[in-house]
Every structure is written in structure tokens, then in C-alpha cells.
Design an enzyme around this catalytic site. Structure first.
Site, PDB file in Angstrom:
ATOM      1  N   ILE A  56       2.427   2.788   2.486  1.00 35.40           N
ATOM      2  CA  ILE A  56       3.671   2.635   3.255  1.00 35.40           C
ATOM      3  C   ILE A  56       4.576   1.591   2.598  1.00 35.40           C
ATOM      4  CG2 ILE A  56       4.614   1.886   5.484  1.00 35.40           C
ATOM      5  CD1 ILE A  56       2.090   3.213   6.774  1.00 35.40           C
TER       6      ILE A  56
ATOM      7  N   ARG B 129       1.469  -3.971  12.579  1.00 36.12           N
ATOM      8  CA  ARG B 129       0.843  -4.254  13.868  1.00 36.12           C
ATOM      9  C   ARG B 129       1.399  -5.569  14.390  1.00 36.12           C
ATOM     10  NH1 ARG B 129      -0.416   0.280  14.121  1.00 36.12           N
ATOM     11  NH2 ARG B 129      -2.493   1.177  14.364  1.00 36.12           N
TER      12      ARG B 129
ATOM     13  N   GLU C   1       1.243  -4.363  23.293  1.00 37.49           N
ATOM     14  CA  GLU C   1       2.017  -3.164  23.662  1.00 37.49           C
ATOM     15  C   GLU C   1       1.450  -2.534  24.934  1.00 37.49           C
ATOM     16  OE1 GLU C   1       1.954  -0.721  20.163  1.00 37.49           O
ATOM     17  OE2 GLU C   1       2.819  -2.318  18.952  1.00 37.49           O
TER      18      GLU C   1
ATOM     19  N   HIS D  26       7.214   1.288  19.236  1.00 35.51           N
ATOM     20  CA  HIS D  26       6.159   1.799  18.348  1.00 35.51           C
ATOM     21  C   HIS D  26       6.344   3.301  18.074  1.00 35.51           C
ATOM     22  CE1 HIS D  26       1.814   1.038  16.846  1.00 35.51           C
ATOM     23  NE2 HIS D  26       2.390   1.994  16.156  1.00 35.51           N
TER      24      HIS D  26
ATOM     25  N   ASP E  32       8.902  -2.779  15.427  1.00 35.17           N
ATOM     26  CA  ASP E  32       8.403  -1.530  16.021  1.00 35.17           C
ATOM     27  C   ASP E  32       7.090  -1.779  16.750  1.00 35.17           C
ATOM     28  OD1 ASP E  32       8.441   1.295  16.482  1.00 35.17           O
ATOM     29  OD2 ASP E  32       6.982   1.576  14.868  1.00 35.17           O
TER      30      ASP E  32
ATOM     31  N   GLY F  51       0.846  -1.197   0.000  1.00 32.48           N
ATOM     32  CA  GLY F  51       0.000   0.000   0.000  1.00 32.48           C
ATOM     33  C   GLY F  51       0.875   1.238   0.000  1.00 32.48           C
TER      34      GLY F  51
HETATM   35  C1  8YV Z   1       0.685   5.795  15.955  1.00 31.89           C
HETATM   36  C2  8YV Z   1       0.121   4.078  14.178  1.00 31.89           C
HETATM   37  O1  8YV Z   1       1.580   5.220  16.833  1.00 31.89           O
HETATM   38  O2  8YV Z   1      -0.931   5.391  12.539  1.00 31.89           O
HETATM   39  C3  8YV Z   1      -0.860   4.299  13.092  1.00 31.89           C
HETATM   40  O3  8YV Z   1      -1.598   3.360  12.770  1.00 31.89           O
HETATM   41  O4  8YV Z   1       0.283   3.018  14.652  1.00 31.89           O
HETATM   42  C4  8YV Z   1       0.969   5.202  14.641  1.00 31.89           C
HETATM   43  O5  8YV Z   1       1.070   6.199  13.718  1.00 31.89           O
HETATM   44  C5  8YV Z   1      -0.639   5.727  16.602  1.00 31.89           C
HETATM   45  O6  8YV Z   1      -1.738   5.759  15.795  1.00 31.89           O
HETATM   46  C6  8YV Z   1      -0.753   6.857  17.600  1.00 31.89           C
HETATM   47  O7  8YV Z   1      -1.501   6.495  18.634  1.00 31.89           O
END
Ligand code: 8YV
Length: 327
Positions: free
Chosen positions: A169, A246, A275, A293, A270, A167
Site C-alpha cells: 500500500i 490502523r 472504532e 474506515h 480513515d 509495503g
Molecule cells: C476493511 C481493512 O475495513 O483490510 C483491512 O485491513 O482494514 C479494511 O480493508 C476490513 O478488513 C473489513 O472488515
């Protein structure tokens, strides 16, 4: 139990219809309080029932991190909920199927964090192959002086890299790795039109064809446990895993076992299954790079995520549209 939502001065607009869940970027928190007189769900689970009894029927919009989300139970307690505005590109904390069934709209914060997360994947890639963090620890411990040169590591340029989830990223990671002369392979549910990288029909087939597997697929029920023992074995003892998506996408128990038994070369992580808990077994391994993360955690990116979150909220409350709806 005390209600964390401060009392409003007389004459001020009534609280709601916005509910904040969990801690958010300061700009979002300040704006939710000053511009929207937002309610805030108590962090203490014991205080939640009473809070929801008092306030739930006023809530039209929830603002929360995509990791926190709104689960099925909470959705059931919010009878007038119309929209969930997520801070983050992922929204796996929210029960998306239940939201769709109830006609609840959702937004997230795509694009603005793509570069930061892809940078993190590149850093983990370089670190786990070249062992830079481990070498840094070696210097700090004084071992260079006592033990001589640091052991040789794996070469990072020109490797075959598989992207699980091509995608936004995933593509940004592929662009960075192309600069290292890497050969890019990928797996998605379907081949992506116009993409020339080698497509593989399953995660295990992809893993078998590459040296390093980078996980960039969205979290949620469709991807849970995708990287299982079979995929890890297909990567093999000279193979490496990088995960910026994730923790739920990887079978963490199988990962720990494969690393301990030397059936996987290393991992750059990460994200984790529970978590902020990181299994002790992972912390003990020198061939594992562990980040807390921080994929999107730059000042600039988090500010852009905060602004996009607020644009979605303002737009929804003004005319019922979302700027970046989850499609
Ligand atoms: C953030 C993320 O750590 O965008 C996401 O899905 O995992 C990260 O950018 C998170 O959303 C912030 O709480």
C-alpha cells in the site's frame, strides 16, 4: 440465550468445522451458510459461553474480519482450531504470536485492496492540504454568499511526503504522489532493496524531513503508538498526518493535543483507536478530515476480498493450503 446458528434440516451435513465471527461481506456470509453450514459466534457476549460449550470442539477454521480477529482468550476456547481466514489485509485483531505458538495458520487478503486504500490515502492527502471537505461545508452552509471567498490553503503538488511503511500500500501511495511531483521519503525497519526514495532510520527522523507523513504500516503490537508526540512535533505546525493503516499506530491523545495546540497543521484520518468512536475533539476541528474506515470500501474491492477469503477457505479445507498465507 438463543443460538443464532439455525437448526439444520435432517440429512444435512453437520455444522462446522467453520466458525464465522462478526458480520462479513454478503457473499462470504451466504457461502459460509450454504456451502459450509458454518457456525456463527453470537454477537452477545453473554451468549458466547454456552455457545462455545456446545460447539467449540468442532471448530477447525475461523473466518472473520482482520479487525475482529481471534484473541488469546477465544483461541484458548477453540482446542481444535487450525486456521484463521481473515477478510482484510490487516489481522491485528488476532493474537498472531499466540497463533504461531499454537501452530495455527492464518491468511489475509493482500493485493486486491491495495489500489482502493492508496486512492483513499491520496484523497485524504489532497483534502487535508486543500481543505476540500471543509470548503464543501462552507458552500453548504451558505457562507460563500455571506462571508466571501474561502481562505487560502496549503499547496499539494511538489511536497515532501514521508511514507511510514513502504509495503504494497505504501508503494501504491508513493506512485500516486509521484504523479503530483512529490518527493518521497520513507521509513521501514530496513531499507527496501531497489527503492530509490530517501530512507530514514526512525519515524521521527522521517517526520522531520517531510511536510506530510502517510501511515501505511500494519497494525499490531510492533507498531502500536509509533506515531507519538515526538513524531508529531517533528512534523510541526506546517506538517500534516494521513493515516490509512490502523488507529493504534498513532497516539490519538497526543494527536488531539497537537492539533488543538496548533503544533500540527492538520490530519486526514480513515482509522481510529476505538472504532467506531471518533473523539469529539477531532470532530470539532476544521483542519481534520474524518472518514469512517472506508479505505477498501468499494463494491469491486470488497467483492474481490470476499472471493479471496473464500478461495483461502476452500483451499484450506480441501488440502490444508492457504492461497495467501500470512508469512
Ligand atoms: C476493511 C481493512 O475495513 O483490510 C483491512 O485491513 O482494514 C479494511 O480493508 C476490513 O478488513 C473489513 O472488515
Amino acid at each position: 440465550m438463543t443460538d443464532p446458528t439455525p437448526a439444520r434440516p435432517s440429512g444435512a451435513p453437520p455444522q462446522g468445522p467453520v466458525l464465522q465471527i462478526g458480520a462479513l461481506h454478503p457473499l462470504v456470509e451466504e457461502t459460509l451458510a450454504s456451502e459450509f453450514a458454518a457456525l456463527r459466534l453470537p454477537a452477545d457476549p453473554a451468549a458466547r459461553d454456552g455457545f462455545l460449550d456446545r460447539h467449540a470442539d468442532r471448530v477447525r477454521v475461523v473466518v472473520c474480519s482482520g479487525r475482529t480477529g481471534v484473541d488469546r482468550d477465544l483461541m484458548g476456547r477453540l482446542p481444535r482450531l487450525e486456521a484463521v481466514v481473515h477478510f482484510g489485509v490487516g489481522y491485528d485483531g488476532t493474537d498472531a504470536a499466540e497463533a504461531a505458538a499454537r501452530g495455527i495458520r492464518m491468511s489475509n487478503t493482500p493485493d486486491v485492496l491495495t489500489d482502493a486504500v492508496a486512492d483513499t490515502a491520496l484523497a485524504l492527502y489532497l483534502d487535508v492540504l486543500r481543505r476540500f471537505s471543509a470548503a464543501d461545508r462552507f458552500v453548504r452552509r451558505g457562507q460563500w454568499e455571506t462571508s466571501g471567498n474561502y481562505p487560502l490553503t496549503a499547496h499539494a503538488s511538489g511536497r515532501r511526503v514521508g511514507i511510514l511503511g513502504l509495503g504494497r500500500i505504501g508503494r501504491a501511495v508513493a506512485r500516486r504522489l509521484a504523479a503530483l511531483d512529490c518527493e518521497i521519503h520513507y521509513h521501514n525497519r530496513r531499507p527496501v532493496p531497489g527503492v530509490e526514495h530517501a530512507y530514514h532510520g526512525s519515524p521521527a527522523d522521517l517526520a522531520a524531513a517531510v511536510d506530510v507523513l502517510v501511515v501505511a504500516v500494519p497494525g499490531g503490537p510492533d507498531s502500536t503508538g509509533t506515531v507519538d508526540a515526538r513524531v508529531l512535533d517533528a512534523l510541526g505546525p506546517e506538517g500534516y498526518l494521513v493515516n490509512v493503516a490502523r488507529g493504534s499506530v498513532v497516539d490519538e491523545t497526543a494527536l488531539v493535543t497537537a492539533l488543538r495546540e496548533g503544533r500540527l497543521g492538520g490530519a486526514g484520518l480513515d482509522v481510529y483507536a476505538a472504532e467506531p468512536h471518533v473523539p469529539a475533539a477531532l470532530r470539532e476541528l476544521e483542519n481534520v478530515v474524518l472518514l469512517p474506515h472506508v479505505g477498501s470500501a468499494t463494491v469491486e474491492t470488497r467483492r474481490a476480498m470476499a472471493e479471496l477469503t473464500l478461495r483461502n477457505l476452500r483451499s484450506y479445507l480441501a488440502d490444508g493450503t492457504l492461497v495467501t498465507p500470512v508469512s
